[in-house]
Design a protein around this motif. Structure first.
Motif, PDB file in Angstrom:
ATOM      1  N   GLN A 196      49.134  -1.763  35.439  1.00  0.00           N
ATOM      2  CA  GLN A 196      50.008  -2.878  35.806  1.00  0.00           C
ATOM      3  C   GLN A 196      49.448  -3.509  37.071  1.00  0.00           C
ATOM      4  N   ASN A 197      49.303  -4.819  37.057  1.00  0.00           N
ATOM      5  CA  ASN A 197      48.725  -5.481  38.226  1.00  0.00           C
ATOM      6  C   ASN A 197      49.816  -5.815  39.240  1.00  0.00           C
ATOM      7  N   LYS A 198      49.460  -5.719  40.514  1.00  0.00           N
ATOM      8  CA  LYS A 198      50.438  -5.913  41.590  1.00  0.00           C
ATOM      9  C   LYS A 198      49.962  -6.963  42.589  1.00  0.00           C
ATOM     10  N   ALA A 199      49.433  -8.068  42.104  1.00  0.00           N
ATOM     11  CA  ALA A 199      49.012  -9.148  42.996  1.00  0.00           C
ATOM     12  C   ALA A 199      50.232  -9.772  43.661  1.00  0.00           C
ATOM     13  N   ARG A 200      50.110 -10.112  44.927  1.00  0.00           N
ATOM     14  CA  ARG A 200      51.218 -10.688  45.684  1.00  0.00           C
ATOM     15  C   ARG A 200      50.781 -11.995  46.348  1.00  0.00           C
ATOM     16  N   ASP A 201      51.764 -12.866  46.557  1.00  0.00           N
ATOM     17  CA  ASP A 201      51.515 -14.100  47.299  1.00  0.00           C
ATOM     18  C   ASP A 201      51.454 -13.797  48.793  1.00  0.00           C
ATOM     19  N   ALA A 202      51.166 -14.829  49.561  1.00  0.00           N
ATOM     20  CA  ALA A 202      51.038 -14.642  51.013  1.00  0.00           C
ATOM     21  C   ALA A 202      52.319 -14.137  51.652  1.00  0.00           C
ATOM     22  N   ASN A 203      53.486 -14.448  51.052  1.00  0.00           N
ATOM     23  CA  ASN A 203      54.770 -14.001  51.615  1.00  0.00           C
ATOM     24  C   ASN A 203      55.145 -12.587  51.185  1.00  0.00           C
ATOM     25  N   LEU A 246      53.483 -14.570  37.572  1.00  0.00           N
ATOM     26  CA  LEU A 246      52.719 -15.339  36.600  1.00  0.00           C
ATOM     27  C   LEU A 246      51.283 -14.835  36.504  1.00  0.00           C
ATOM     28  N   ALA A 247      50.637 -14.644  37.643  1.00  0.00           N
ATOM     29  CA  ALA A 247      49.251 -14.171  37.647  1.00  0.00           C
ATOM     30  C   ALA A 247      49.164 -12.756  37.086  1.00  0.00           C
ATOM     31  N   ASN A 248      50.087 -11.887  37.470  1.00  0.00           N
ATOM     32  CA  ASN A 248      50.072 -10.512  36.983  1.00  0.00           C
ATOM     33  C   ASN A 248      50.242 -10.449  35.467  1.00  0.00           C
ATOM     34  N   THR A 249      51.122 -11.293  34.948  1.00  0.00           N
ATOM     35  CA  THR A 249      51.339 -11.314  33.498  1.00  0.00           C
ATOM     36  C   THR A 249      50.083 -11.753  32.760  1.00  0.00           C
ATOM     37  N   LYS A 250      49.425 -12.780  33.264  1.00  0.00           N
ATOM     38  CA  LYS A 250      48.185 -13.246  32.628  1.00  0.00           C
ATOM     39  C   LYS A 250      47.115 -12.152  32.633  1.00  0.00           C
ATOM     40  N   ILE A 251      46.974 -11.482  33.761  1.00  0.00           N
ATOM     41  CA  ILE A 251      45.950 -10.434  33.877  1.00  0.00           C
ATOM     42  C   ILE A 251      46.275  -9.261  32.958  1.00  0.00           C
ATOM     43  N   GLU A 252      47.531  -8.853  32.922  1.00  0.00           N
ATOM     44  CA  GLU A 252      47.920  -7.710  32.092  1.00  0.00           C
ATOM     45  C   GLU A 252      47.757  -8.020  30.606  1.00  0.00           C
ATOM     46  N   GLU A 253      48.104  -9.225  30.191  1.00  0.00           N
ATOM     47  CA  GLU A 253      47.942  -9.603  28.781  1.00  0.00           C
ATOM     48  C   GLU A 253      46.466  -9.665  28.400  1.00  0.00           C
ATOM     49  N   ALA A 254      45.638 -10.218  29.289  1.00  0.00           N
ATOM     50  CA  ALA A 254      44.205 -10.283  29.001  1.00  0.00           C
ATOM     51  C   ALA A 254      43.585  -8.890  28.970  1.00  0.00           C
ATOM     52  N   TRP A 255      44.009  -8.021  29.880  1.00  0.00           N
ATOM     53  CA  TRP A 255      43.503  -6.643  29.916  1.00  0.00           C
ATOM     54  C   TRP A 255      43.872  -5.892  28.632  1.00  0.00           C
ATOM     55  N   SER A 256      45.086  -6.116  28.164  1.00  0.00           N
ATOM     56  CA  SER A 256      45.522  -5.475  26.919  1.00  0.00           C
ATOM     57  C   SER A 256      44.688  -5.950  25.736  1.00  0.00           C
ATOM     58  N   GLU A 257      44.377  -7.227  25.716  1.00  0.00           N
ATOM     59  CA  GLU A 257      43.558  -7.751  24.622  1.00  0.00           C
ATOM     60  C   GLU A 257      42.133  -7.226  24.710  1.00  0.00           C
ATOM     61  N   TRP A 258      41.573  -7.172  25.915  1.00  0.00           N
ATOM     62  CA  TRP A 258      40.216  -6.646  26.068  1.00  0.00           C
ATOM     63  C   TRP A 258      40.139  -5.176  25.648  1.00  0.00           C
ATOM     64  N   PHE A 302      43.821 -10.813  43.312  1.00  0.00           N
ATOM     65  CA  PHE A 302      44.202 -10.395  41.964  1.00  0.00           C
ATOM     66  C   PHE A 302      43.737  -8.979  41.616  1.00  0.00           C
ATOM     67  N   ASN A 303      42.786  -8.472  42.352  1.00  0.00           N
ATOM     68  CA  ASN A 303      42.244  -7.144  42.054  1.00  0.00           C
ATOM     69  C   ASN A 303      43.101  -6.055  42.692  1.00  0.00           C
ATOM     70  N   VAL A 335      55.616 -11.486  48.089  1.00  0.00           N
ATOM     71  CA  VAL A 335      56.333 -11.437  46.813  1.00  0.00           C
ATOM     72  C   VAL A 335      55.324 -11.324  45.680  1.00  0.00           C
ATOM     73  N   LEU A 336      55.653 -10.517  44.675  1.00  0.00           N
ATOM     74  CA  LEU A 336      54.758 -10.341  43.541  1.00  0.00           C
ATOM     75  C   LEU A 336      54.504 -11.668  42.833  1.00  0.00           C
ATOM     76  N   ASP A 337      53.243 -11.926  42.539  1.00  0.00           N
ATOM     77  CA  ASP A 337      52.854 -13.114  41.788  1.00  0.00           C
ATOM     78  C   ASP A 337      53.011 -12.799  40.297  1.00  0.00           C
TER      79      ASP A 337
END
Length: 495
Positions: free
Chosen positions: A90-97, A103-115, A407-408, A99-101
């Protein structure tokens, strides 16, 4: 002074009785009658590994094929380190404030699942990400090391993996290069001992029936394209050794002993006998009509023998009375060398209690957690980082490629374990939450779950029940039904 004493004196050693203040020295480092066969030479890690690496690998593979306990150990490694569902991300990318990002985490997790599907993950299109995890652990446990090559592929992510056996890395390839680098056991290092490249056999040397380099060429691959995983036990260690190396001798001998006892027991169960005559000349041949007294025994039958003929029985007693105790004693030593519990290795739960199993399991599970963390740090993180970099660069994931560090941030969920008596653990976990000693995330993680997944499923369950008109029969505002838990605890106390 005998020849041994002269040899030791010439090299700076003297007998213990000649050392002043011997009582205050380390007895384990002295030479004497009882320690004469105890080696006192010390070599670098690579020199010791180089001499026996090929033989260790070959014998461990033979044990996997033919020894039940060796096979059980390797499968224990796979089951306990990787688990039934693999190590998930599960990705835990956060914005500058902070707070978990989402949208970005969902995109990364879905792409990782497909890969992670086999047509993308494996360059040969045979292994999914979970399959590769299992094969990775089993290979490292058996061979001591594994080579993972990162390959630009023809899939949409432009990235795949290739698992290679350690045989591709020739431990006999050692030389100094003109640029100041040095090749040590197939790995090229610079003057700071940083890995620069790997020199791999193009083909598996075992395909030729020999480990000679004739007809097989090396391919130089930059170190950043290789993930070379092994457990490092000495600072200067370049290659890995099989995890069974301390127990493999006893495993092999125990297997041979057990086979010998099994054969002897089968022979002993036959209860054979022989006829004897005073002179032995009456025996002519296998033709019954010629005088050979061959008989098959039937229950309740007594028969008179010819004059002068006696019976000599053959009745070996196998297995011996201490066979079970001996097997358990040896297996306990083997289990200690494999860093697993005897009960797990031998599948023996005889004369065990809940408390003894729990105590043994706690120590063993800590060892599995050490291996899980090692795998996450040395394999999973390395793969994810390289995959994400390529996915952002090719815009397979439509996120800013310049924010790779943001994002990493993968969080890996490893497998957990359930207890034999979960009611007691539920009670202790509830009390730990009440006193602030644990969080729900910690408890979920111990069992291999993620608290976000649990809450999301609870929310979906509640919404579904409302939709189906079942909400009045459900607990709508509590995650745990306190009264039910209290009742279960009271009933357990009464028992």
């Amino acid at each position: 002074m005998n020849i041994i004493e002269r040899f030791l004196k010439k090299r700076g050693y003297v007998k213990a009785k000649h050392i002043r203040g011997y009582e205050r020295s380390y007895k384990g480092g002295t030479f004497g009658r009882l320690t004469a066969d105890w080696p006192m030479t010390s070599q670098s890690a690579d020199m010791e590994i180089k001499a026996g690496l090929r033989g260790l690998r070959a014998r461990c593979r033979e044990l996997e094929r033919n020894n039940d306990y060796a096979r059980k150990f390797l499968k224990l490694c796979v089951v306990n380190v990787v688990g039934p569902s693999g190590i998930t991300m599960q990705n835990k990318a956060r914005d500058a404030n902070g707070v978990l990002d989402t949208l970005a985490n969902t995109k990364i997790e879905e792409a990782w699942s497909e890969w992670g599907k086999k047509e993308n993950c494996d360059i040969a299109k045979e292994l999914s990400w979970v399959d590769m995890q299992r094969l990775f652990v089993e290979t490292v446990a058996r061979d001591g090391e594994v080579i993972v090559r990162k390959i630009p592929a023809d899939n949409k992510f432009k990235f795949s993996l290739q698992l290679l056996e350690a045989d591709h890395l020739d431990e006999n390839y050692n030389q100094y290069l003109n640029n100041g680098n040095r090749i040590r056991m197939g790995i090229e290092f610079d003057k700071w001992q940083r890995r620069v490249a790997y020199h791999l056999f193009v083909k598996h040397p075992g395909d030729y029936g020999d480990y000679m380099r004739v007809g097989n060429k090396y391919e130089r691959i930059p170190a950043d394209e290789i993930i070379h995983c092994y457990i490092k036990e000495r600072p200067s260690q370049t290659r890995g050794v099989p995890w069974m190396h301390t127990a493999m001798t006893r495993l092999n001998m125990l297997g041979a002993y057990e086979e010998a006892e099994l054969v002897a027991s089968r022979i002993g169960a036959s209860k054979m006998g022989f006829y004897e005559t005073p002179t032995g000349t009456e025996y002519i041949g296998e033709d019954i009509d010629s005088g050979n007294l061959i008989k098959e025994v039937e229950p309740g039958v007594f028969e008179q023998l010819p004059r002068g003929v006696t019976v000599k029985t053959f009745d070996p007693q196998h297995p011996p009375g201490n066979f079970q105790t001996f097997m358990k004693t040896v297996l306990r030593g083997i289990a200690s060398g494999l860093l697993v519990s005897y009960n797990s290795l031998a599948s023996d739960l005889e004369a065990t209690s809940y408390s003894s199993i729990r105590a043994g399991s706690l120590e063993e599970r800590d060892m599995w957690r050490v291996l899980q963390n090692w795998m996450v740090n040395n394999f999973c993180n390395e793969v994810f980082s390289s995959w994400l970099k390529m996915a952002l660069l090719t815009q397979t994931i439509t996120l800013p490629s310049g924010k790779f560090d943001k994002f990493n941030v993968p969080k890996w969920q490893v497998r957990g374990w359930q207890w034999v008596d979960p009611l007691k653990d539920v009670k202790s976990n509830i009390e730990a939450i009440q006193f602030g000693l644990k969080t729900r995330q910690m408890i979920a993680g111990e069992q291999g779950y993620d608290i976000e997944d649990i809450f999301e499923q609870l929310l979906q369950e509640k919404q579904l029940m409302e939709k189906m008109g079942l909400i009045e029969n459900a607990v709508s505002d509590k995650i745990v039904d306190d009264e039910l838990v209290k009742t279960l605890i009271e009933e357990d106390g009464e028992r």
